[in-house]
Design an enzyme around this catalytic site. Structure first.
Site, short mmCIF file in Angstrom:
data_model
loop_
_atom_site.label_atom_id
_atom_site.label_comp_id
_atom_site.label_asym_id
_atom_site.label_seq_id
_atom_site.Cartn_x
_atom_site.Cartn_y
_atom_site.Cartn_z
N GLN A 1 0.84 -1.21 0.00
CA GLN A 1 0.00 0.00 0.00
C GLN A 1 0.87 1.26 0.00
O GLN A 1 1.84 1.33 0.75
CB GLN A 1 -0.92 0.02 1.23
N TYR B 1 -5.49 -12.82 -1.66
CA TYR B 1 -4.81 -11.69 -2.32
C TYR B 1 -3.85 -11.07 -1.30
O TYR B 1 -3.92 -9.88 -0.99
CB TYR B 1 -5.80 -10.65 -2.83
N ASP C 1 -8.77 -8.95 -0.49
CA ASP C 1 -8.22 -7.63 -0.81
C ASP C 1 -7.77 -7.64 -2.28
O ASP C 1 -6.59 -7.55 -2.57
CB ASP C 1 -7.04 -7.34 0.13
N GLU D 1 -1.62 -15.80 -3.09
CA GLU D 1 -1.26 -14.59 -3.82
C GLU D 1 -0.62 -15.04 -5.14
O GLU D 1 0.11 -16.05 -5.17
CB GLU D 1 -0.28 -13.78 -2.95
N CYS E 1 -10.52 -1.60 -3.68
CA CYS E 1 -10.02 -0.32 -4.19
C CYS E 1 -10.82 0.14 -5.40
O CYS E 1 -10.41 1.04 -6.13
CB CYS E 1 -8.53 -0.42 -4.54
N1 SAH Z 1 -3.35 -7.68 0.92
C1 SAH Z 1 -2.14 -7.13 0.38
C2 SAH Z 1 -2.16 -7.02 -1.15
C3 SAH Z 1 -3.38 -6.41 -1.76
S1 SAH Z 1 -3.20 -5.91 -3.43
C4 SAH Z 1 -1.84 -5.79 1.01
O1 SAH Z 1 -2.71 -5.19 1.63
O2 SAH Z 1 -0.71 -5.32 0.91
C5 SAH Z 1 -3.87 -7.22 -4.34
C6 SAH Z 1 -2.94 -8.39 -4.52
O3 SAH Z 1 -3.60 -9.39 -5.28
C7 SAH Z 1 -1.64 -8.09 -5.27
O4 SAH Z 1 -0.56 -8.50 -4.49
C8 SAH Z 1 -1.76 -8.92 -6.55
O5 SAH Z 1 -0.50 -9.44 -6.98
C9 SAH Z 1 -2.67 -10.02 -6.13
N2 SAH Z 1 -3.47 -10.68 -7.18
C10 SAH Z 1 -3.94 -10.17 -8.34
N3 SAH Z 1 -4.71 -11.05 -8.98
C11 SAH Z 1 -4.76 -12.16 -8.20
C12 SAH Z 1 -5.40 -13.44 -8.31
N4 SAH Z 1 -6.18 -13.72 -9.36
N5 SAH Z 1 -5.22 -14.33 -7.32
C13 SAH Z 1 -4.45 -14.04 -6.24
N6 SAH Z 1 -3.81 -12.86 -6.09
C14 SAH Z 1 -3.96 -11.93 -7.05
#
Ligand code: SAH
Ligand code: NI
Length: 455
Positions: free
Chosen positions: A287, A316, A385, A337, A412
């Site tokens: 973030q 995620y 997320d 992830e 988001c």
């Molecule tokens: N929860 C974490 C990251 C959130 S951002 C934080 O708060 O820092 C969203 C994340 O989802 C990213 O790291 C991205 O690489 C991942 N992502 C995107 N598409 C995805 C999918 N289909 N399955 C799993 N992760 C995914």
């Protein structure tokens, strides 16, 4: 077909009635909308029509005839021109209202759930200088390597030294790095011809740790001066602990390429969240507004009301920020992830913080979740997320079939969150309340958090 009520190049006086979701003023003639940059609701403005489409047009503001009481002075017009800070002319309190309204609108229009209550947006304690990350395009202008930002909807670089919403230490670093690159006569990338060398400078600085990472994104691998340049950068910027060359040979808008080469130090920085330490690699999501991310996560934890016996899914998961921050309070955490580097970070972060009840795997949420369901994993609380495109239907179905008490959804993008709310409702999961949290002051981006429960 109805006639379009305006012509290109026509000049007229218009009253702004609304702000679009991108933060442009909206005026209407016979129901035909005109979008006008830098214009605010309640304002009377003199406009020149610059583009006429079938369903809407665009106007350029020539002057303000009557000013909104909520207008604030913008220090640099480029912030609006480039889209870096499209709401910077609106007082911060009103930006927060705007975001709350955006969420109310999508609930009514997309989710068809106007009954859900939208709380007031939680504001950020820093409304400028908050970004811990910058991705700065590099181009040649008048024979010199320049840094700046693209004019909105274009690939024309507007040279800029002060980005206002970035950590000022990052702004200062970009200028120093640019000077070093000029001294070494590094060639800037030419997008039209897909020639030249240096495409972007990406910088991350830990909000609490003040450790800095510099990524030089190049079109080609061959970079004999790379190590020397990296040393020079560290000499001038002692906070730098990591300099990486990232190679992106593709003709694309995606900033980072696949391949990386470490030029100096380590391949990650450390930062702190709550009382824990996190390592962050170049390709891992983190973030951009750290103190406000803590506010967001805390809100999510409060909504979850965790118990020591809980099994938690962190979907995620990025570098494990959510799951590892709450691991002490629950029995077990499972995270997934898609970015391998981020999962490595999450696994190392568990070790660094002496957490042994959290397991992270690489995979797509929509593939891993049904598999976990088959394996009989029974989470009480699921955190999701996702990126802007929201959740996959397959994921939502698997998550609900696991029969959790709560699903905490951090989003988001209110539009995809609203779409997903309908699928959750079909599976029997609802919320009464939505909490917007402002992670991106001066921009149109809206973050929300909700807790879905079975009714
Ligand atoms: N929860 C974490 C990251 C959130 S951002 C934080 O708060 O820092 C969203 C994340 O989802 C990213 O790291 C991205 O690489 C991942 N992502 C995107 N598409 C995805 C999918 N289909 N399955 C799993 N992760 C995914
Ligand atoms: Ni956007």
């Amino acid at each position: 077909m109805e006639a379009i009520p305006v012509k290109k190049n026509q000049e007229l006086e218009m009253t702004i009635v609304d702000l679009s979701h991108l933060g442009m003023g909206v005026a209407k003639i016979d129901g035909y909308p005109i979008f006008i940059e830098n214009a605010l609701p309640q304002e009377k403005v003199q406009v020149k029509i610059v583009k006429v489409g079938k369903k809407f047009g665009f106007g350029k503001m020539l002057s303000i005839i009557q000013t909104s009481p909520y207008r604030q002075t913008v220090e640099n017009k480029d912030l609006i021109r480039t889209g870096i800070a499209p709401l910077s002319h609106l007082q911060y309190e009103q930006q927060l209202k705007f975001k709350q309204n955006q969420v109310e609108n999508v609930l009514a229009k997309v989710a068809k759930m106007p009954e859900i209550h939208v709380e007031e947006t939680i504001g950020s304690s820093f409304s400028f200088g908050y970004r811990n990350k910058a991705q700065i395009p590099v181009r040649k202008i008048d024979g010199i390597l320049q840094t700046g930002f693209y004019r909105k909807n274009s690939h024309e670089l507007v040279p800029l030294d002060h980005f206002y919403i970035q950590d000022p230490a990052i702004d200062a670093a970009i200028v120093i790095i640019r000077e070093i690159l000029q001294q070494f006569e590094v060639k800037a990338y030419n997008e039209r011809e897909h020639s030249g060398f240096l495409r972007h400078i990406v910088i991350r600085r830990g909000s609490y740790s003040h450790e800095m990472m510099v990524v030089l994104v190049t079109r080609k691998k061959h970079f004999p001066q790379g190590e020397k340049i990296a040393q020079k950068i560290q000499e001038k910027l002692p906070e730098v602990v990591s300099v990486i060359q990232n190679i992106n040979f593709k003709q694309t808008n995606v900033i980072l390429g696949e391949e990386e080469r470490l030029l100096l130090g380590r391949s990650f920085i450390y930062d702190q969240l709550f009382d824990k330490t996190f390592r962050i690699s170049a390709k891992s999501f983190y973030q951009v507004n750290t103190p406000q991310a803590e506010v967001l996560y805390q809100k999510a934890f409060d909504l979850a009301s965790l118990k020591q016996t809980d099994t938690v899914v962190d979907a995620y998961s990025g570098i494990g920020t959510i799951g590892l921050s709450l691991a002490d309070k629950v029995a077990q955490v499972y995270g997934m992830e898609v970015t391998p580097q981020a999962v490595t970070d999450a696994q190392k972060n568990a070790k660094i913080n002496k957490i042994d009840n959290a397991a992270y795997v690489v995979g797509k949420a929509e593939t891993v979740m049904p598999k976990w369901k088959e394996e009989g994993i029974k989470p009480n609380v699921i955190f999701v997320d996702p990126p802007r495109k929201g959740l996959d239907q397959t994921f939502i179905e698997a998550a609900c079939d696991m029969d959790p008490e709560k699903i905490v959804y951090i989003s988001c993008n209110p539009a995809t969150m609203a779409r997903d709310l309908q699928i959750f409702a079909d599976k029997g999961y609802y919320t009464d309340n939505i909490q917007p949290v402002d992670l991106f002051p001066q921009t149109h981006h809206v973050e929300t958090v909700i807790a879905l429960k079975k009714r």
